[in-house]
Design a protein around this motif. Structure first.
Motif, PDB file in Angstrom:
ATOM      1  N   GLY A  51       0.822  -1.206   0.000  1.00  0.00           N
ATOM      2  CA  GLY A  51       0.000   0.000   0.000  1.00  0.00           C
ATOM      3  C   GLY A  51       0.861   1.262   0.000  1.00  0.00           C
ATOM      4  N   ASP A  82      -6.464   1.125  -3.806  1.00  0.00           N
ATOM      5  CA  ASP A  82      -7.283   1.709  -2.735  1.00  0.00           C
ATOM      6  C   ASP A  82      -8.028   2.954  -3.218  1.00  0.00           C
ATOM      7  N   GLU A  92     -10.194  -6.871  -6.849  1.00  0.00           N
ATOM      8  CA  GLU A  92      -9.876  -8.174  -7.449  1.00  0.00           C
ATOM      9  C   GLU A  92     -11.132  -9.042  -7.561  1.00  0.00           C
ATOM     10  N   ASP A 113       0.396  -7.440   5.507  1.00  0.00           N
ATOM     11  CA  ASP A 113       1.223  -7.247   6.703  1.00  0.00           C
ATOM     12  C   ASP A 113       1.006  -8.337   7.754  1.00  0.00           C
TER      13      ASP A 113
END
Ligand code: KG4
Ligand code: ZN
Length: 338
Positions: free
Chosen positions: A139, A169, A186, A306
């Motif tokens: 990101g 985003d 997606e 993450d």
């Protein structure tokens, strides 16, 4: 009894609070708490993120230790992300890790979050041989890196503006799809026609990237319509728009990597970071690698976004090389890969 060294990894650089235990180089437990607080804002709100880390860090660490079946006193080292990331968020994980390392009298290992993404590849059984090319797509970052043994990295190219994940985003926000955008775009793209709109592909000299243009192209595409037309368009063609956008981003990511493979002769490619969870990108990069007689290495999808497992495994190798940090270690929100 777990094999030594037993490491606890802590990650709190953005909006996930995560802890993991690695013992003898094997992942034993990994717990991730993704903050829900930001969805309504269409992006991460730093102040909310650090407060949520404060609430989560102790229960998440306890859960990681419990699942590994160990007590804190069994730990041989404490590893933590020290940057890059949001200052307030990093400070929560770092302060907790320092206090724990001090109280247990074990080494502290500070880890660069980007290095963590690269070394997420070493959580898998099948690992890339050094040196290899690695595309880090998250990101906050988009970088193409040559990775050599001994934590040596050569950044071949990086984004000059938005990161690839940021483009997902921002476009998801434009389309009213919520945050984080990558997974929703997606899944919306799955049934769509990738040729529906031909968004321009930005191509820069060398291996640099730029993703602000594609975001603006999607905005202009929508702004060219009246409010009613736009609503009808989004009702009927949301999948097609997402598929067209995703294909353009994948094309822009893959092209410089293909050139780098040809120009460097390195045929093993790592694909890491949140956007590497994207199946279209994995498939295209795998075909590109195969076309050159090379191979693509990707972490399991849960280790693409993450997590603390990648921090603990990176620290495992750093500890092995005697690379530990002083308790005066500071958070570095702009830490680069060197
Ligand atoms: O690595 P990461 O979890 O956090 C950072 O270090 O930034 O990456 C998060 C980014 C977000 O921009 C998110 O939209 C994107 O990864 N992402 C995806 C997918 N899953 C997450 N992008 C495209 N396709 C996905 N399936
Ligand atoms: Zn990340």
């Amino acid at each position: 009894m777990l094999p030594a060294p037993i490491l606890l990894g802590i990650e709190s650089s953005c909006d996930d609070t995560a802890a993991a235990v690695v013992a003898g180089g094997e992942l034993i437990s990994s717990v991730i708490s993704s903050q829900e607080d930001h969805a309504a804002f269409g992006g991460v709100v730093p102040e909310l993120a650090s407060r949520a880390h404060l609430r989560a860090v102790i229960p998440i660490v306890e859960a990681a230790l419990d699942r590994a079946g160990i007590a804190a006193s069994d730990l041989d080292a404490v590893a933590v992300t020290r940057g890059p990331g949001l200052a307030g968020s990093l400070l929560v994980g770092l302060s907790f890790a320092k206090a724990l390392a001090l109280s247990l009298d074990v080494p502290l290992v500070g880890v660069n979050h980007l290095e963590g993404h690269v070394y997420s590849l070493f959580l898998e059984n099948d690992t890339p041989p050094f040196p290899f090319l690695c595309l880090i797509v998250s990101g906050g970052h988009t970088q193409l890196v040559r990775v050599d043994e001994g934590f040596r990295h050569d950044v071949l190219g990086k984004t000059r503006d938005d990161a690839a994940g940021e483009a997902f985003d921002k476009v998801a926000k434009l389309l009213g799809l919520g945050y984080p955008g990558g997974p929703v775009v997606e899944s919306a793209a799955a049934g769509g026609d990738p040729e529906f709109v031909s968004f321009p592909r930005t191509r820069l000299p060398g291996y640099d990237y730029s993703f602000s243009g594609i975001k603006t192209s999607v905005l202009y595409h929508l702004n060219a319509m009246s409010e009613t037309e736009r609503r009808r368009h989004l009702d009927g063609h949301l999948e097609d728009l997402c598929a067209s956008f995703q294909q353009a981003v994948v094309d822009m990511l893959v092209e410089p990597v293909s050139r780098a493979v040809q120009q460097t002769g390195l045929r093993c490619i790592g694909l890491v970071g949140g956007v590497s969870a994207n199946r279209a990108l994995r498939q295209r990069l795998e075909s590109a690698a195969n076309a050159f007689g090379g191979r693509l290495f990707v972490p399991a999808p849960i280790h693409s976004t993450d997590n603390a497992a990648m921090i603990a495994i990176t620290a495992h190798y750093k500890l092995g090389a005697g690379d530990v940090s002083p308790l005066s270690l500071t958070a570095d929100p702009a830490l680069a890969l060197t």
